[in-house]
Design an enzyme around this catalytic site. Structure first.
Site, mmCIF file in Angstrom:
data_model
loop_
_atom_site.group_PDB
_atom_site.id
_atom_site.type_symbol
_atom_site.label_atom_id
_atom_site.label_comp_id
_atom_site.label_asym_id
_atom_site.label_seq_id
_atom_site.Cartn_x
_atom_site.Cartn_y
_atom_site.Cartn_z
ATOM 1 N N ARG A 111 84.633 33.270 47.850
ATOM 2 C CA ARG A 111 83.403 33.979 47.462
ATOM 3 C C ARG A 111 83.011 34.883 48.614
ATOM 4 N NH1 ARG A 111 77.832 31.968 44.816
ATOM 5 N NH2 ARG A 111 79.254 32.184 43.052
ATOM 6 N N CYS B 206 73.889 33.184 34.199
ATOM 7 C CA CYS B 206 74.854 32.500 35.082
ATOM 8 C C CYS B 206 74.169 31.526 36.029
ATOM 9 C CB CYS B 206 75.665 33.525 35.859
ATOM 10 S SG CYS B 206 74.656 34.655 36.836
ATOM 11 N N HIS C 111 82.679 38.538 38.765
ATOM 12 C CA HIS C 111 82.573 37.070 38.837
ATOM 13 C C HIS C 111 83.373 36.472 37.681
ATOM 14 C CE1 HIS C 111 81.125 33.260 39.966
ATOM 15 N NE2 HIS C 111 79.847 33.348 39.684
ATOM 16 N N GLN D 144 82.919 32.783 36.320
ATOM 17 C CA GLN D 144 81.708 32.621 35.512
ATOM 18 C C GLN D 144 81.971 33.065 34.078
ATOM 19 O OE1 GLN D 144 78.439 31.523 36.629
ATOM 20 N NE2 GLN D 144 78.208 31.374 34.416
ATOM 21 N N ASP E 226 70.768 38.332 34.425
ATOM 22 C CA ASP E 226 71.104 37.786 35.749
ATOM 23 C C ASP E 226 69.969 38.191 36.686
ATOM 24 O OD1 ASP E 226 72.428 36.787 37.998
ATOM 25 O OD2 ASP E 226 73.836 38.475 38.153
ATOM 26 N N ARG F 242 81.543 25.536 34.090
ATOM 27 C CA ARG F 242 82.237 26.063 35.277
ATOM 28 C C ARG F 242 83.313 25.068 35.707
ATOM 29 N NH1 ARG F 242 79.603 29.669 38.560
ATOM 30 N NH2 ARG F 242 81.650 29.775 39.572
HETATM 31 N N1 NVA Z 1 74.572 38.593 40.602
HETATM 32 C C1 NVA Z 1 74.344 37.341 41.309
HETATM 33 C C2 NVA Z 1 75.155 36.259 40.693
HETATM 34 C C3 NVA Z 1 74.976 34.915 41.324
HETATM 35 C C4 NVA Z 1 75.838 33.864 40.698
HETATM 36 C C5 NVA Z 1 74.668 37.526 42.780
HETATM 37 O O1 NVA Z 1 75.685 38.147 43.081
HETATM 38 O O2 NVA Z 1 73.896 37.045 43.627
HETATM 39 N N1 CP Z 2 76.575 31.066 38.859
HETATM 40 C C1 CP Z 2 77.016 30.842 40.121
HETATM 41 O O1 CP Z 2 78.044 31.323 40.556
HETATM 42 O O2 CP Z 2 76.229 29.996 40.838
HETATM 43 P P1 CP Z 2 76.318 29.695 42.394
HETATM 44 O O3 CP Z 2 75.894 30.951 43.133
HETATM 45 O O4 CP Z 2 75.346 28.575 42.607
HETATM 46 O O5 CP Z 2 77.720 29.332 42.756
#
Ligand code: NVA
Ligand code: CP
Length: 312
Positions: free
Chosen positions: A100, A268, A127, A130, A228, A296
């Site tokens: 990540r 998500c 992502h 997800q 989101d 997930r």
């Molecule tokens: N768009 C959000 C998704 C988190 C799972 C982010 O990147 O913070």
């Molecule tokens: N939806 C998601 O990826 O959650 P986290 O940021 O908690 O991993």
């Protein structure tokens, strides 16, 4: 080496296998094959996480493997060791790597230099884990026995809020891949960017999404309403401006009433109630947010197992 950096890194046939496998893993959670037996998988985080971190750590364990949780800041990556060297070194110990991070080019660079499968656990661009969990959550409802990807075809997704985000990009890419219709609604300045159009073109997929500044138009007759956070990780500097611009795109019960009566609300997570969605919608019977979160685990176990199979 077969990696999973974007939705289309599996063919439709392989994606169907992933969903079928996710269903098997879910229905026999403590009693299934362990294709990661005697393997160790790295989970490398440059950003915060609750769901991705826990679901992968538990998932590797349930597949018989050992998860090694790593953080960019307290490895030598945080002190400037190159991605090329890091990927080569990690490949000598590990059997797979979930990452990540910020720029999508970082996961691409890891994949280019690693000799183990790399899974994208979120970048600023997309992502895909997800999305596979979200699509599996829908398939459980549209075709519970077969989880047949054909039952996604023609379904209308309305995506509201930050339409330039990783989640918007992943939905655009998935809709094109699985034959869904997608209407996005958000403010000017947060429209889908050139990168997703280039990604579609690279896969030979038609640019079929629509974008509007009117939330109601997008949600009209939708089968799925998705939103989101308005401030993604890395965007905190412009938080106030984003929240002001996106206020008209909050998912409320009134807006949900324009979608099909049996439409699902999806997110998500993490959610900010009172910003991108009302608490009432989060708590409504149409909301399937916690099934998405649970899935997930099952979907990512299936993704890892499929990569192990494909990489022989
Ligand atoms: N768009 C959000 C998704 C988190 C799972 C982010 O990147 O913070
Ligand atoms: N939806 C998601 O990826 O959650 P986290 O940021 O908690 O991993």
């Amino acid at each position: 080496m077969h990696h999973f950096l974007k939705e289309t890194d599996f063919t439709l046939e392989q994606a169907q296998d992933v969903f079928t496998l996710a269903k098997q893993f879910k229905s026999a959670r403590q009693n299934h094959a362990q294709p990661l037996s005697m393997q160790s998988w790295g989970l490398l985080f440059y950003k915060s996480s609750t769901r991705t971190r826990i679901s992968f750590e538990v998932g590797v364990n349930e597949l018989g493997g050992f998860p090694v949780v790593l953080n960019s800041q307290n490895t030598q990556i945080g002190r400037g060791e190159t991605i090329e060297d890091s990927a080569k070194v990690m490949s000598r110990y590990l059997h797979g790597l979930v990452i990540r991070t910020f720029g999508h080019e970082i996961v691409e660079a890891f994949a280019a230099h690693a000799t183990i499968p790399v899974i994208n656990g979120l970048t600023d661009f997309n992502h895909p884990c997800q999305l596979y969990a979200d699509l599996f959550t829908l398939l459980e409802r549209y075709s519970p026995n077969a989880v047949d990807i054909a039952t996604l075809r023609g379904k209308k997704v309305a995506f509201l809020g930050d339409c330039a985000s990783n989640m918007a990009n992943s939905w655009i890419h998935s809709a094109a891949m699985f034959g869904m219709d997608i209407a996005l609604a958000g403010p000017e300045g947060f429209t889908p960017g050139q990168a997703i159009d280039e990604a579609l073109a690279a896969d030979g997929l038609a640019k079929a999404y629509t974008f509007t500044n009117d939330a109601k138009t997008a949600v009209q007759d939708a089968d799925i309403v998705y939103t989101d956070v308005w401030v993604s990780m890395g965007d905190e500097g412009a938080a106030a401006q984003r929240k002001t611009a996106m206020t008209p795109f909050q998912v409320t019960s009134k807006l949900m009433a324009l979608a099909k009566p049996d439409a699902y609300f999806m997110h998500c997570l993490p959610a900010h109630a009172g910003e991108e969605v009302s608490q009432e919608v989060l708590d409504s019977p149409q909301s399937i947010i916690f099934d998405e979160a649970e899935n997930r685990l099952h979907a990512q176990k299936a993704i890892m197992a499929k990569l192990v199979e494909l990489n022989g």
